[in-house]
Design a protein around this motif. Structure first.
Motif, PDB file in Angstrom:
ATOM      1  N   THR A  61      13.057  23.844  44.272  1.00 43.31           N
ATOM      2  CA  THR A  61      12.449  22.533  44.064  1.00 43.31           C
ATOM      3  C   THR A  61      12.348  21.796  45.400  1.00 43.31           C
ATOM      4  O   THR A  61      12.873  22.246  46.416  1.00 43.31           O
ATOM      5  CB  THR A  61      13.281  21.692  43.075  1.00 43.31           C
ATOM      6  N   GLU A  62      11.689  20.638  45.375  1.00 44.40           N
ATOM      7  CA  GLU A  62      11.532  19.846  46.600  1.00 44.40           C
ATOM      8  C   GLU A  62      12.873  19.345  47.115  1.00 44.40           C
ATOM      9  O   GLU A  62      13.039  19.107  48.305  1.00 44.40           O
ATOM     10  CB  GLU A  62      10.603  18.670  46.335  1.00 44.40           C
ATOM     11  N   THR A  63      13.853  19.190  46.224  1.00 38.94           N
ATOM     12  CA  THR A  63      15.180  18.716  46.633  1.00 38.94           C
ATOM     13  C   THR A  63      16.042  19.838  47.179  1.00 38.94           C
ATOM     14  O   THR A  63      17.132  19.592  47.677  1.00 38.94           O
ATOM     15  CB  THR A  63      15.914  18.068  45.437  1.00 38.94           C
ATOM     16  N   GLY A  64      15.584  21.081  47.057  1.00 38.41           N
ATOM     17  CA  GLY A  64      16.350  22.221  47.554  1.00 38.41           C
ATOM     18  C   GLY A  64      17.145  22.933  46.466  1.00 38.41           C
ATOM     19  O   GLY A  64      17.826  23.913  46.738  1.00 38.41           O
ATOM     20  N   LYS A  65      17.062  22.446  45.241  1.00 42.54           N
ATOM     21  CA  LYS A  65      17.770  23.094  44.134  1.00 42.54           C
ATOM     22  C   LYS A  65      17.043  24.385  43.751  1.00 42.54           C
ATOM     23  O   LYS A  65      15.826  24.427  43.695  1.00 42.54           O
ATOM     24  CB  LYS A  65      17.820  22.155  42.932  1.00 42.54           C
ATOM     25  N   VAL A  66      17.811  25.424  43.497  1.00 42.17           N
ATOM     26  CA  VAL A  66      17.250  26.693  43.060  1.00 42.17           C
ATOM     27  C   VAL A  66      17.279  26.717  41.537  1.00 42.17           C
ATOM     28  O   VAL A  66      18.325  26.574  40.922  1.00 42.17           O
ATOM     29  CB  VAL A  66      18.052  27.888  43.618  1.00 42.17           C
ATOM     30  N   VAL A  67      16.112  26.887  40.918  1.00 43.57           N
ATOM     31  CA  VAL A  67      15.991  26.950  39.469  1.00 43.57           C
ATOM     32  C   VAL A  67      15.716  28.400  39.097  1.00 43.57           C
ATOM     33  O   VAL A  67      14.799  29.023  39.630  1.00 43.57           O
ATOM     34  CB  VAL A  67      14.852  26.040  38.950  1.00 43.57           C
ATOM     35  N   ILE A  68      16.539  28.927  38.189  1.00 46.58           N
ATOM     36  CA  ILE A  68      16.408  30.321  37.770  1.00 46.58           C
ATOM     37  C   ILE A  68      16.109  30.352  36.280  1.00 46.58           C
ATOM     38  O   ILE A  68      16.838  29.767  35.488  1.00 46.58           O
ATOM     39  CB  ILE A  68      17.706  31.104  38.053  1.00 46.58           C
ATOM     40  N   ASN A  69      15.031  31.029  35.911  1.00 44.26           N
ATOM     41  CA  ASN A  69      14.659  31.203  34.511  1.00 44.26           C
ATOM     42  C   ASN A  69      14.729  32.678  34.150  1.00 44.26           C
ATOM     43  O   ASN A  69      14.313  33.523  34.933  1.00 44.26           O
ATOM     44  CB  ASN A  69      13.245  30.688  34.242  1.00 44.26           C
ATOM     45  N   GLY A  70      15.236  32.955  32.952  1.00 46.98           N
ATOM     46  CA  GLY A  70      15.308  34.333  32.472  1.00 46.98           C
ATOM     47  C   GLY A  70      13.931  34.885  32.176  1.00 46.98           C
ATOM     48  O   GLY A  70      12.923  34.178  32.178  1.00 46.98           O
ATOM     49  N   ASN A  71      13.897  36.152  31.892  1.00 49.45           N
ATOM     50  CA  ASN A  71      12.645  36.844  31.597  1.00 49.45           C
ATOM     51  C   ASN A  71      12.059  36.295  30.300  1.00 49.45           C
ATOM     52  O   ASN A  71      12.679  36.376  29.247  1.00 49.45           O
ATOM     53  CB  ASN A  71      12.921  38.336  31.473  1.00 49.45           C
ATOM     54  N   ARG A  72      10.846  35.759  30.365  1.00 50.18           N
ATOM     55  CA  ARG A  72      10.251  35.144  29.175  1.00 50.18           C
ATOM     56  C   ARG A  72       9.894  36.173  28.112  1.00 50.18           C
ATOM     57  O   ARG A  72       9.767  35.857  26.943  1.00 50.18           O
ATOM     58  CB  ARG A  72       9.049  34.288  29.538  1.00 50.18           C
ATOM     59  N   LYS A  73       9.754  37.427  28.504  1.00 50.65           N
ATOM     60  CA  LYS A  73       9.461  38.473  27.524  1.00 50.65           C
ATOM     61  C   LYS A  73      10.685  38.794  26.666  1.00 50.65           C
ATOM     62  O   LYS A  73      10.566  39.472  25.649  1.00 50.65           O
ATOM     63  CB  LYS A  73       8.981  39.741  28.230  1.00 50.65           C
ATOM     64  N   SER A  74      11.845  38.314  27.062  1.00 52.99           N
ATOM     65  CA  SER A  74      13.056  38.562  26.284  1.00 52.99           C
ATOM     66  C   SER A  74      13.120  37.726  25.016  1.00 52.99           C
ATOM     67  O   SER A  74      13.839  38.085  24.088  1.00 52.99           O
ATOM     68  CB  SER A  74      14.295  38.274  27.135  1.00 52.99           C
ATOM     69  N   VAL A  75      12.411  36.604  24.960  1.00 52.88           N
ATOM     70  CA  VAL A  75      12.447  35.751  23.769  1.00 52.88           C
ATOM     71  C   VAL A  75      11.836  36.470  22.563  1.00 52.88           C
ATOM     72  O   VAL A  75      12.483  36.544  21.509  1.00 52.88           O
ATOM     73  CB  VAL A  75      11.760  34.393  24.023  1.00 52.88           C
ATOM     74  N   PRO A  76      10.620  37.026  22.660  1.00 48.01           N
ATOM     75  CA  PRO A  76      10.107  37.767  21.499  1.00 48.01           C
ATOM     76  C   PRO A  76      10.997  38.944  21.106  1.00 48.01           C
ATOM     77  O   PRO A  76      11.168  39.230  19.921  1.00 48.01           O
ATOM     78  CB  PRO A  76       8.727  38.251  21.950  1.00 48.01           C
TER      79      PRO A  76
END
Length: 185
Positions: free
Chosen positions: A82-97
């Motif tokens: 992000t602009e503040t320097g925070k690292v955002v990690i999201n899991g694999n979206r294909k795992s939801v189905p």
């Protein structure tokens, strides 16, 4: 047997000879954070040459150089800064189905008697815990809602059944509670 990960000669080369602190590896993946004053192409070529010395082939079609300002994937997780320097990690979206399909299959297996309640709960716990490790609060909520609609109970953050739901879902627990052992004072 326990497997211990030891640094390889390529790890040592990257860290000690190239003096790059932001490098690691997982299985056969090597993410390398290169400081802005260094040339990433030059470093990549040096790493490829060193790997070739040890008989390792680097697939250049799968090798990417990208700035940290753009999102990238590593081990099926999406990373963005992000602009503040925070690292955002999201899991694999294909795992939801996949998780939704798994929950519905677990419901069928539980209803037919193929799975015990504890097996079902453990499977649900593992799937939801995957998304809890990432910044995927909305995905966790959607999966919890599905669990409630399928099984009729809610889970707390530790994947335990919320007590006020016990009466509502007696039909699902008729033999499950007999299998549990309680220890206490």
């Amino acid at each position: 047997m326990e497997m211990v990960g030891l640094p390889s000669p390529v790890d040592n080369y990257i860290k000690c000879q190239l003096h790059i602190k932001g490098a690691s590896h997982y299985m056969d993946d090597y993410p390398v954070l290169i400081p802005p004053h260094r040339d990433p192409e030059e470093i990549l070529n040096k790493i490829v040459d060193k790997a070739a010395k040890y008989g390792l082939t680097v697939n250049l079609a799968k090798t990417h150089i990208c700035p940290l300002t753009k999102p990238f994937k590593y081990c099926k997780a999406k990373f963005r800064l992000t602009e503040t320097g925070k690292v955002v990690i999201n899991g694999n979206r294909k795992s939801v189905p996949r998780a939704r399909h798994k929950f519905k299959a677990l419901k069928r297996m539980y209803d037919s008697g193929e799975r015990t309640f504890e097996d079902v709960r453990a499977s649900i716990q593992g799937s939801i815990a995957y998304f809890e490790n990432y910044n995927d609060h909305n995905r966790v909520l959607k999966l919890r809602r599905l669990v409630y609609s399928l099984f009729g109970f809610k889970l707390d953050k530790r994947h335990n059944i919320i007590k006020e739901d016990y009466d509502q879902c007696d039909m699902y627990f008729s033999n499950a509670f007999e299998e549990w052992a309680f220890a206490g004072t």
